[in-house]
Write a protein that holds these residues in place. Structure first.
Motif, PDB file in Angstrom:
ATOM      1  N   ARG A  28      14.051 -37.590 -13.253  1.00 11.33           N
ATOM      2  CA  ARG A  28      15.331 -37.141 -13.382  1.00 11.33           C
ATOM      3  C   ARG A  28      16.454 -38.124 -12.611  1.00 11.33           C
ATOM      4  NH1 ARG A  28      14.735 -31.177 -10.952  1.00 11.33           N
ATOM      5  NH2 ARG A  28      14.304 -29.996 -12.850  1.00 11.33           N
ATOM      6  N   VAL A  30      16.444 -40.018 -10.122  1.00 11.30           N
ATOM      7  CA  VAL A  30      16.066 -40.366  -8.818  1.00 11.30           C
ATOM      8  C   VAL A  30      14.810 -41.006  -8.475  1.00 11.30           C
ATOM      9  CG1 VAL A  30      16.142 -39.319  -6.317  1.00 11.30           C
ATOM     10  CG2 VAL A  30      17.665 -38.339  -8.226  1.00 11.30           C
ATOM     11  N   SER A  32      11.307 -41.412  -7.490  1.00 13.85           N
ATOM     12  CA  SER A  32      10.411 -40.404  -6.851  1.00 13.85           C
ATOM     13  C   SER A  32       8.830 -40.804  -6.886  1.00 13.85           C
ATOM     14  CB  SER A  32      10.629 -38.946  -7.476  1.00 13.85           C
ATOM     15  OG  SER A  32      11.936 -38.574  -7.408  1.00 13.85           O
ATOM     16  N   ASP A  66      11.483 -43.091 -11.990  1.00 11.08           N
ATOM     17  CA  ASP A  66      13.171 -42.821 -11.700  1.00 11.08           C
ATOM     18  C   ASP A  66      13.491 -42.227 -12.738  1.00 11.08           C
ATOM     19  OD1 ASP A  66      15.807 -43.169 -11.461  1.00 11.08           O
ATOM     20  OD2 ASP A  66      15.793 -45.052 -11.012  1.00 11.08           O
ATOM     21  N   ASP A  85      10.682 -36.931  -3.598  1.00  9.14           N
ATOM     22  CA  ASP A  85      11.794 -37.808  -3.828  1.00  9.14           C
ATOM     23  C   ASP A  85      12.031 -39.011  -2.933  1.00  9.14           C
ATOM     24  OD1 ASP A  85      13.098 -36.796  -1.300  1.00  9.14           O
ATOM     25  OD2 ASP A  85      14.539 -35.531  -2.453  1.00  9.14           O
ATOM     26  N   TRP A  86      12.825 -39.720  -3.013  1.00 10.02           N
ATOM     27  CA  TRP A  86      12.919 -41.063  -2.212  1.00 10.02           C
ATOM     28  C   TRP A  86      12.983 -40.669  -1.068  1.00 10.02           C
ATOM     29  CZ3 TRP A  86      17.571 -42.851   0.145  1.00 10.02           C
ATOM     30  CH2 TRP A  86      18.859 -41.795  -0.141  1.00 10.02           C
ATOM     31  N   ASN A  87      13.597 -39.638  -0.452  1.00  7.30           N
ATOM     32  CA  ASN A  87      13.660 -39.171   1.074  1.00  7.30           C
ATOM     33  C   ASN A  87      12.377 -38.737   1.420  1.00  7.30           C
ATOM     34  OD1 ASN A  87      16.333 -39.887   1.670  1.00  7.30           O
ATOM     35  ND2 ASN A  87      17.257 -37.957   0.632  1.00  7.30           N
ATOM     36  N   ASN A  89      11.111 -35.794   0.682  1.00  9.96           N
ATOM     37  CA  ASN A  89      11.237 -34.387   0.408  1.00  9.96           C
ATOM     38  C   ASN A  89      10.328 -33.842  -0.811  1.00  9.96           C
ATOM     39  OD1 ASN A  89      13.255 -34.251   2.566  1.00  9.96           O
ATOM     40  ND2 ASN A  89      14.791 -34.589   1.104  1.00  9.96           N
ATOM     41  N   SER A  94      13.369 -30.308  -2.814  1.00 10.67           N
ATOM     42  CA  SER A  94      14.354 -31.104  -3.636  1.00 10.67           C
ATOM     43  C   SER A  94      14.318 -30.774  -5.033  1.00 10.67           C
ATOM     44  CB  SER A  94      13.808 -32.521  -3.326  1.00 10.67           C
ATOM     45  OG  SER A  94      14.586 -33.416  -4.019  1.00 10.67           O
ATOM     46  N   SER A  96      15.510 -32.909  -7.145  1.00 11.98           N
ATOM     47  CA  SER A  96      15.741 -34.393  -7.701  1.00 11.98           C
ATOM     48  C   SER A  96      14.288 -34.730  -8.070  1.00 11.98           C
ATOM     49  CB  SER A  96      16.104 -35.286  -6.656  1.00 11.98           C
ATOM     50  OG  SER A  96      17.576 -34.798  -6.322  1.00 11.98           O
ATOM     51  N   VAL A  97      13.066 -34.154  -7.695  1.00 16.65           N
ATOM     52  CA  VAL A  97      11.868 -34.600  -8.166  1.00 16.65           C
ATOM     53  C   VAL A  97      11.667 -34.586  -9.355  1.00 16.65           C
ATOM     54  CG1 VAL A  97      11.017 -34.224  -5.781  1.00 16.65           C
ATOM     55  CG2 VAL A  97      10.852 -32.492  -7.531  1.00 16.65           C
TER      56      VAL A  97
END
Length: 109
Positions: A28, A30, A32, A66, A85-87, A89, A94, A96-97
């Motif tokens: 997406r 981001v 991951s 990504d 995700d990159w944090n 989460n 999230s 963003s995953v």
């Protein structure tokens, strides 16, 4: 001179029969990480999984995505999917995953 036993080359049709299921991971945008596991055999549909940043061992694949799509063929059933995700989460926390699509009995190669 004839051979005693014929030699057959592996084809996409053979792979589809032995690994009839398909899982697709869609990035997406981001960075991951993902981990998928199946209770059968697993194979990544890529010329070079290492170049994709993915490690496949037995029935487990672990990697990063990504953007773009990564596909895997597998036998058996999906056992586990973990997305972060990159944090760090997880999917539930999230948006963003990556998304994951599982198709059983898919003839697509």
């Amino acid at each position: 001179m004839a051979r005693d036993t014929p030699v057959q080359n592996s084809t996409a049709a053979d792979a589809t029969q032995t690994l009839p299921n398909l899982v697709t991971i869609v990035g997406r945008g981001v960075p991951s990480n993902f981990e998928i596991s199946v209770d059968g055999d697993l194979e990544m549909l890529a010329d070079d999984p290492v170049a994709e940043g993915t490690v496949v061992s037995g029935g487990v694949a672990e990697g990063a995505i990504d953007v773009g799509v990564q596909r895997f063929r597998f036998s058996g059933q999906m056992a586990n999917v973990r997305l972060v995700d990159w944090n760090g989460n997880e999917a539930a926390d999230s948006a963003s995953v990556p998304t994951v699509h599982v198709e059983y009995g898919s003839a697509e190669r």
